[in-house]
Scaffold this motif. Structure first.
Motif, short mmCIF file in Angstrom:
data_model
loop_
_atom_site.label_atom_id
_atom_site.label_comp_id
_atom_site.label_asym_id
_atom_site.label_seq_id
_atom_site.Cartn_x
_atom_site.Cartn_y
_atom_site.Cartn_z
N LEU A 252 0.82 -1.20 0.00
CA LEU A 252 0.00 0.00 0.00
C LEU A 252 0.86 1.26 0.00
N VAL A 253 1.99 1.21 0.69
CA VAL A 253 2.91 2.35 0.64
C VAL A 253 3.43 2.54 -0.78
N LYS A 254 3.75 1.43 -1.44
CA LYS A 254 4.20 1.50 -2.83
C LYS A 254 3.11 2.09 -3.72
N LEU A 255 1.86 1.70 -3.45
CA LEU A 255 0.74 2.23 -4.23
C LEU A 255 0.56 3.72 -4.00
N VAL A 256 0.71 4.17 -2.74
CA VAL A 256 0.59 5.60 -2.43
C VAL A 256 1.64 6.41 -3.18
N LYS A 257 2.87 5.93 -3.16
CA LYS A 257 3.96 6.65 -3.84
C LYS A 257 3.81 6.58 -5.36
N ASN B 91 -3.67 0.39 -11.01
CA ASN B 91 -2.39 0.06 -10.42
C ASN B 91 -2.45 -1.20 -9.58
N VAL B 92 -3.55 -1.41 -8.87
CA VAL B 92 -3.71 -2.65 -8.10
C VAL B 92 -3.72 -3.85 -9.03
N THR B 93 -4.39 -3.70 -10.18
CA THR B 93 -4.41 -4.79 -11.17
C THR B 93 -3.02 -5.07 -11.70
N ASP B 94 -2.28 -4.00 -12.01
CA ASP B 94 -0.91 -4.18 -12.50
C ASP B 94 -0.04 -4.88 -11.46
N ILE B 95 -0.17 -4.44 -10.20
CA ILE B 95 0.62 -5.06 -9.13
C ILE B 95 0.25 -6.53 -8.98
#
Length: 429
Positions: free
Chosen positions: A88-93, A146-150
């Protein structure tokens, strides 16, 4: 005080007589419902559906190699990983959501909000739904994308890593057993040399030739960075009985207590474990020195290595596990909340209920007589007659004019209030 135990038409007469007491609160409730539907924050949802199709595995070579976990196992792992703090930190950044963050508490609240609003559901065995709700439609779409990509990146990464780890392990073992095979060849040459030196000198041509071959083999070991095993080469005829004997002793230590005592009478307690470890080590050394064993293991590893590489190529091709985004995330056009018609109708309903309550309370507090019968019953004396209210054309015109102005001011006030709320909402937004 009026009697409320009367037929339905009596209540209708009451509501008709006090109709404005019902209309005005209902209209106010309607206007308030419209205002609240404008002021309530809009909530948007963006979602996507991912179809995961496992690669074909009808080739018999792939049935005996376990180098990749199943989709269900990977999905559970990825689901937990995506909602983890680091992801989630990676997603925020990645989305630059921390730009206006002033302290660590605000940053933590953003992460926790993402965790709460992200939904990952395994609808079926191979269909995954991802969704996110936000008051910003563009943000909702960006988060889901982005969640889908991750999700896909990590699944592919884990799958490829498992296969790569298996290939690396097999290659390491091949390197080890190649050293054992070459060491066994050197040991065989040394055996021949030792046999020849019994009745020959160093000047014998065969001795020189054997030493040259031994030195050449040793140089090959160093060049290929292989480990040399000093153990002498054993033949199958020697190793097989020795292996059987050690294996029987190991079985006796693990099972029959009497046989174990006969094999090692002085060993008990922790010493038995040490003795067993020593036997296992000896068994490994003996088997490793067997030429046939080394070559069999080496050939088996070669076959497994080729199978693993084929599997790796299969995974990266169209025959491997495929991730198909069936429903790509889109910027939502309409909010899922609030439901504007429901909010407006709820406001109108509350206004109507309030109007009904005011009518009933007014009737309860009204002490006037509505008709002759009510007055006669209350006074207890017969009435000689009654004079009705005389309505003239002027009086009726005045009532109509008053009603028109009442409607005009109601509509004007409601329109102005709605317009003011729209302006305030636009200003805030």
């Amino acid at each position: 005080m009026h009697d409320f135990n009367q037929p339905l038409h009596g209540y209708l007469k009451i509501f008709f007589r006090r109709k404005w007491t019902l209309i005005i609160p209902a209209f106010i409730g309607l206007i308030l419902g419209i205002c609240f539907s404008i002021l309530l924050p809009r909530i948007y949802r963006s979602n996507t559906t991912v179809l995961v199709q496992e690669g074909k595995s009808d080739n018999p070579l792939f049935n005996n190699i376990a180098v990749a976990s199943t989709m269900t196992q990977r999905t559970q792992e990825i689901r937990e990983t995506i909602l983890g703090w680091d992801s989630l930190v990676k997603l925020v950044k990645r989305l630059h959501l921390e730009q206006n963050v002033k302290n660590s508490h605000e940053f933590e609240s953003i992460v926790l909000s993402l965790r709460k609003d992200i939904t990952i559901d395994l609808r079926e065995a191979n269909i995954i739904d991802l969704s996110y709700v936000s008051n910003d439609p563009s943000k909702a779409q960006a988060v889901v994308q982005n969640v889908t990509d991750i999700f896909i990146e990590r699944n592919v990464s884990i799958q490829n890593k498992e296969t790569s780890d298996a290939i690396n392990f097999i290659e390491e073992q091949l390197h080890i057993y190649l050293g054992k095979i070459k060491s066994a060849e050197i040991a065989e040459l040394k055996d021949k040399l030792n046999t020849l030196l019994i009745d020959s000198t160093e000047a014998h041509p065969m001795v020189k030739e054997l030493r040259a071959q031994i030195n050449e083999k040793m140089e090959e070991l160093k060049k290929d960075n292989l480990q040399y095993s000093e153990d002498a080469k054993l033949t199958v005829g020697v190793t097989n009985p020795l292996i059987d004997q050690i294996q029987k002793t190991l079985d006796s230590i693990g099972g029959d207590k009497t046989a174990a005592d006969s094999a090692k009478a002085e060993v008990d307690g922790d010493g038995k474990d040490i003795y067993k470890v020593a036997l296992i080590d000896k068994l490994d050394n003996v088997m490793a020195r067997d030429v046939n064993v080394n070559e069999t293991i080496y050939n088996t590893l070669l076959q497994r290595l080729e199978t693993a590489k084929i599997t790796q190529r299969l995974q990266s091709s169209q025959e491997g596990t495929k991730y198909t985004v069936i429903d790509p995330p889109r910027v939502p056009l309409a909010p899922i909340e609030p439901n504007v018609p429901i909010v407006i109708m709820f406001g109108f309903f509350l206004g109507t209920v309030a109007g009904v309550g005011l009518i009933l309370m007014s009737e309860f507090l009204d002490r006037s007589f509505l008709d002759v019968q009510e007055a006669s019953e209350f006074l207890g004396v017969p009435l000689m007659g009654v004079i009705s209210k005389i309505n003239t054309v002027e009086s009726l015109s005045e009532v109509k004019e008053k009603n028109k102005w009442t409607i005009f001011w109601m509509l004007s006030a409601g329109t102005l209030m709605v317009a003011f709320i729209v302006m305030v909402h636009a200003f805030i937004k």
